[in-house]
Design a protein around this motif. Structure first.
Motif, PDB file in Angstrom:
ATOM      1  N   CYS A  61      37.953  17.751 -18.433  1.00 22.36           N
ATOM      2  CA  CYS A  61      36.533  17.403 -18.467  1.00 22.36           C
ATOM      3  C   CYS A  61      36.300  16.342 -19.541  1.00 22.36           C
ATOM      4  O   CYS A  61      36.692  16.524 -20.694  1.00 22.36           O
TER       5      CYS A  61
ATOM      6  N   LEU B 250      31.544  24.346 -17.326  1.00 20.69           N
ATOM      7  CA  LEU B 250      30.579  24.240 -18.426  1.00 20.69           C
ATOM      8  C   LEU B 250      29.634  23.051 -18.248  1.00 20.69           C
ATOM      9  O   LEU B 250      28.432  23.172 -18.436  1.00 20.69           O
ATOM     10  N   CYS B 251      30.192  21.900 -17.885  1.00 20.16           N
ATOM     11  CA  CYS B 251      29.415  20.655 -17.883  1.00 20.16           C
ATOM     12  C   CYS B 251      29.004  20.205 -16.489  1.00 20.16           C
ATOM     13  O   CYS B 251      28.204  19.278 -16.353  1.00 20.16           O
TER      14      CYS B 251
ATOM     15  N   CYS C 169      33.698  18.170 -22.370  1.00 17.80           N
ATOM     16  CA  CYS C 169      34.074  19.286 -23.255  1.00 17.80           C
ATOM     17  C   CYS C 169      35.586  19.447 -23.403  1.00 17.80           C
ATOM     18  O   CYS C 169      36.033  20.303 -24.157  1.00 17.80           O
TER      19      CYS C 169
ATOM     20  N   CYS D  61      33.787  20.886 -13.773  1.00 15.07           N
ATOM     21  CA  CYS D  61      33.893  21.695 -14.991  1.00 15.07           C
ATOM     22  C   CYS D  61      32.838  22.804 -14.958  1.00 15.07           C
ATOM     23  O   CYS D  61      31.672  22.546 -14.683  1.00 15.07           O
TER      24      CYS D  61
HETATM   25 ZN   LIG Z   1      33.177  20.341 -19.510  1.00 12.74          ZN
END
Ligand SMILES: [Zn+2]
Length: 282
Positions: free
Chosen positions: A38, A19-20, A41, A17
């Motif tokens: 994910c 973002l994470c 998120c 991911c």
């Molecule tokens: Zn994520």
């Protein structure tokens, strides 16, 4: 062309991911690809997905835009599309979007007259950019497909850089940045929006369109959703995950147009148009 044929596990890579930085859990097995979500998120993405070299081959294919929203009008590189092509449903839709999106730009700019600098990322064959230029904008474009970029440059005389946004020699401070059906294709959407943030003026506006995985067709059709396309559409958003992603890049999602009757989003049951603005610094 069945886009899933011919690819093997050697053409693919695993990703996390954006973002994470964690792996996703499987939603759809479309071997050799996977559509995953994910666990932190809820962002949906393709992993394994095509390696960058394999993906570039798809975008360089002269037929890439053919039969899609561009119809056949631009596939031959002809100076003037035939009457038949101009009146094809795909081209009429394309023109409706272009007019609707330019009107939305004006509305977001508070009705100020067109004029100023507009950047389009993922300019395709340059049809939107040419219309924006005609409306009075000073235009710049970025396009990954060599076929698309060449048409925009040679046939339409547009200033279009062929490559990734991060590599483009642009002068920051754009009043408007547009990315139509582009962010779902980029290797790293967080990096993409961060780069867009560096290019847009503090009082500028960002407009984009993208499919969304919380749409009715996506939820009803599962792996038969026509927009799933695991080779090219490597990130799938919802309004919520997109707002999260944009915020991490310093952009606030300020408007979402999901109505398929709105000209900017005409006829699209599984895609939305979003508007974002730079979040003021400290
Ligand atoms: Zn994520």
């Amino acid at each position: 062309m069945d886009e899933l044929t011919g690819w093997t596990a050697e053409d693919t890579e695993d990703v996390v991911c954006c973002l994470c930085r964690v792996p996703g859990t499987l939603v759809h097995d479309v071997a050799p690809f996977g559509v995953v979500r994910c666990p932190q998120c809820q962002l949906v993405f393709t992993s394994p997905r095509l390696r960058p070299e394999a993906l570039q081959r798809i975008y360089d294919d002269a037929g890439y835009f053919e039969g899609g929203v561009y119809g056949s009008a631009v596939s031959t590189g002809a100076e003037a599309p035939s009457a038949e092509a101009r009146l094809s449903p795909a081209m009429l839709l394309q023109r409706t979007w272009t007019a609707g999106r330019l009107a939305l730009v004006d509305r977001e700019r508070g009705g100020a007259a067109a004029g100023g600098r507009l950047l389009e990322v993922g300019a395709g064959y340059g049809l939107f950019l040419a219309a924006a230029r005609e409306a009075g904008w000073t235009t710049s474009g970025v396009e990954l497909s060599r076929t698309g970029a060449k048409h925009a440059q040679d046939t339409l005389g547009l200033d279009v850089f062929c490559g990734q946004l991060e590599e483009a020699p642009l002068i920051p401070g754009f009043d408007v940045v547009c990315a139509w059906d582009t962010v779902e294709h980029v290797p790293d959407p967080l990096s993409f929006w961060r780069t867009v943030r560096t290019q847009v003026a503090d009082d500028g506006v960002v407009l984009f369109s993208t499919p969304y995985v919380s749409s009715l067709p996506a939820r009803l059709l599962g792996t038969r959703w026509w927009t799933l396309k695991p080779t090219e559409h490597i990130w799938h958003f919802t309004p919520r995950t997109h707002a999260l992603l944009l915020a991490r890049a310093g952009l606030a999602l300020t408007r979402v147009v999901r109505n398929p009757l709105a000209p900017a989003n005409a006829g699209r049951l599984d895609s939305l148009v979003g508007v974002a603005r730079p979040i003021p610094g400290p």
